[in-house]
Design an enzyme around this catalytic site. Structure first.
Site, PDB file in Angstrom:
ATOM      1  N   HIS A 141      65.694   9.334  20.169  1.00  0.00           N
ATOM      2  CA  HIS A 141      66.266   8.379  19.216  1.00  0.00           C
ATOM      3  C   HIS A 141      66.908   9.120  18.047  1.00  0.00           C
ATOM      4  O   HIS A 141      68.028   8.792  17.628  1.00  0.00           O
ATOM      5  CB  HIS A 141      65.165   7.439  18.713  1.00  0.00           C
ATOM      6  CG  HIS A 141      65.585   6.592  17.555  1.00  0.00           C
ATOM      7  ND1 HIS A 141      66.093   5.318  17.706  1.00  0.00           N
ATOM      8  CD2 HIS A 141      65.564   6.831  16.212  1.00  0.00           C
ATOM      9  CE1 HIS A 141      66.372   4.814  16.515  1.00  0.00           C
ATOM     10  NE2 HIS A 141      66.055   5.719  15.589  1.00  0.00           N
ATOM     11  N   GLU A 142      66.217  10.122  17.507  1.00  0.00           N
ATOM     12  CA  GLU A 142      66.772  10.889  16.391  1.00  0.00           C
ATOM     13  C   GLU A 142      68.004  11.664  16.833  1.00  0.00           C
ATOM     14  O   GLU A 142      68.961  11.805  16.068  1.00  0.00           O
ATOM     15  CB  GLU A 142      65.715  11.834  15.823  1.00  0.00           C
ATOM     16  CG  GLU A 142      64.474  11.143  15.275  1.00  0.00           C
ATOM     17  CD  GLU A 142      64.780  10.070  14.244  1.00  0.00           C
ATOM     18  OE1 GLU A 142      65.812  10.191  13.543  1.00  0.00           O
ATOM     19  OE2 GLU A 142      64.011   9.102  14.135  1.00  0.00           O
ATOM     20  N   HIS A 180      71.090   9.626  16.460  1.00  0.00           N
ATOM     21  CA  HIS A 180      71.740   9.570  15.148  1.00  0.00           C
ATOM     22  C   HIS A 180      72.739  10.712  14.985  1.00  0.00           C
ATOM     23  O   HIS A 180      73.775  10.558  14.334  1.00  0.00           O
ATOM     24  CB  HIS A 180      70.686   9.631  14.042  1.00  0.00           C
ATOM     25  CG  HIS A 180      69.906   8.356  13.880  1.00  0.00           C
ATOM     26  ND1 HIS A 180      70.513   7.127  13.740  1.00  0.00           N
ATOM     27  CD2 HIS A 180      68.563   8.133  13.822  1.00  0.00           C
ATOM     28  CE1 HIS A 180      69.577   6.194  13.605  1.00  0.00           C
ATOM     29  NE2 HIS A 180      68.398   6.776  13.669  1.00  0.00           N
ATOM     30  N   GLU A 236      70.545   1.752  14.371  1.00  0.00           N
ATOM     31  CA  GLU A 236      69.239   2.001  14.973  1.00  0.00           C
ATOM     32  C   GLU A 236      69.241   1.579  16.441  1.00  0.00           C
ATOM     33  O   GLU A 236      68.664   2.250  17.299  1.00  0.00           O
ATOM     34  CB  GLU A 236      68.155   1.243  14.210  1.00  0.00           C
ATOM     35  CG  GLU A 236      67.874   1.773  12.817  1.00  0.00           C
ATOM     36  CD  GLU A 236      67.287   3.170  12.832  1.00  0.00           C
ATOM     37  OE1 GLU A 236      66.673   3.561  13.843  1.00  0.00           O
ATOM     38  OE2 GLU A 236      67.451   3.886  11.827  1.00  0.00           O
TER      39      GLU A 236
END
Length: 280
Positions: free
Chosen positions: A142-143, A146, A196
């Protein structure tokens, strides 16, 4: 003798028949509308320019934020394991223009976030909360999402736009400027709900790429959702979507892509016993 009786003229072009308060409200509303439109348009400009920001400049920005973080533990035995997981995902699953470094912080906060230029900061509280390697891999993926979407630069750019507009309208001596300026610090480095959601997609794709299935993708959010009776109310005031919505969106994407769920991989022994209660 003629007696003089003072009175106002029936019509006076110098005096408005409307309420001064109403006129002030109309003017302020118009000004706010103009500011919102300008902010929106400049935000679109930021989004168009972000892809052209060189990685070297990203790293310089990230180093500024990194200096604000206290409690970095360079000798944490879990760091090499986390680094190996990220290296594997960036080599096989996520294409980035720079290497990514994982940084462990000795703090009980259950959180992780991405800094510009390829730094993933993971807090001890989160490492104690996760219960499987798959769950942890999704969070790291997930990071990485970004970084793929350059969300940190988009958020920083929009914050700078807001501060610039405030300085133009109100000058430098303003409490509002202080408040907007604080939005540029480390504690306000957050992303929108849409960002997100896109990062979650990169996370689940990374999980599928690394393990051949996506079991564990929603475990962290399920733990958060169960940890507080106020969670459903609080999400309305947060930048992150509600945990229940993220779970539903991930599951919908999983079904659409045909991703399977298989056995979870246990955490390496260096992580010790997971603390399933530390999810808040």
């Amino acid at each position: 003798m003629v007696r003089y009786t003072p009175k106002l003229p029936e019509k006076n072009v110098n005096v408005t028949p409307r309420s001064h308060i109403r006129e002030l409200f109309v003017l302020l509303s118009g000004l706010i509308a103009i500011v919102v439109v300008v902010y929106f348009l400049l935000g679109l400009v930021v989004d168009q320019l972000v892809p052209y920001v060189p990685p070297s400049f990203e790293k310089k920005i990230g180093s500024v934020y990194l200096r604000q973080i206290e409690g970095i533990d360079k000798k944490d035995p879990r760091q090499p394991v986390l680094q190996a997981m990220v290296d594997d995902m960036t080599e096989k699953c996520v294409d980035l223009p720079y290497d990514v470094e994982v940084i462990v912080v000795n703090d009980q906060l259950v959180n992780a976030f991405a800094l510009p230029g390829g730094k993933i900061v993971v807090f001890d509280g989160l490492l104690k909360a996760v219960e499987s390697e798959n769950e942890l891999a999704f969070i790291l993926g997930h990071e990485l999402g970004h970084f793929v979407n350059k969300d940190h630069l988009r958020g920083l750019g929009r914050a700078l736009v807001g501060l610039s507009i405030s300085l133009t309208l109100l000058g430098t001596d303003s409490h509002l400027n202080d408040m907007l300026g604080s939005s540029l610090n480390l504690n306000r480095l957050r992303f929108s709900q849409q960002q997100e959601g896109k990062a979650d997609i990169v996370g689940i794709n990374s999980l599928q790429c690394r393990y051949g299935h996506v079991k564990g993708a929603t475990d962290f959010f399920e733990g958060l959702e169960a940890s507080s009776s106020f969670r459903q109310l609080r999400h309305y005031f947060a930048t992150h979507p509600a945990e229940s919505k993220r779970i539903d969106d991930i599951e919908e994407y999983r079904i659409k892509q045909g991703f399977e769920k298989k056995a979870l991989q246990q955490l390496p022994s260096v992580f010790g016993t997971p603390d399933s209660t530390s999810t808040e």
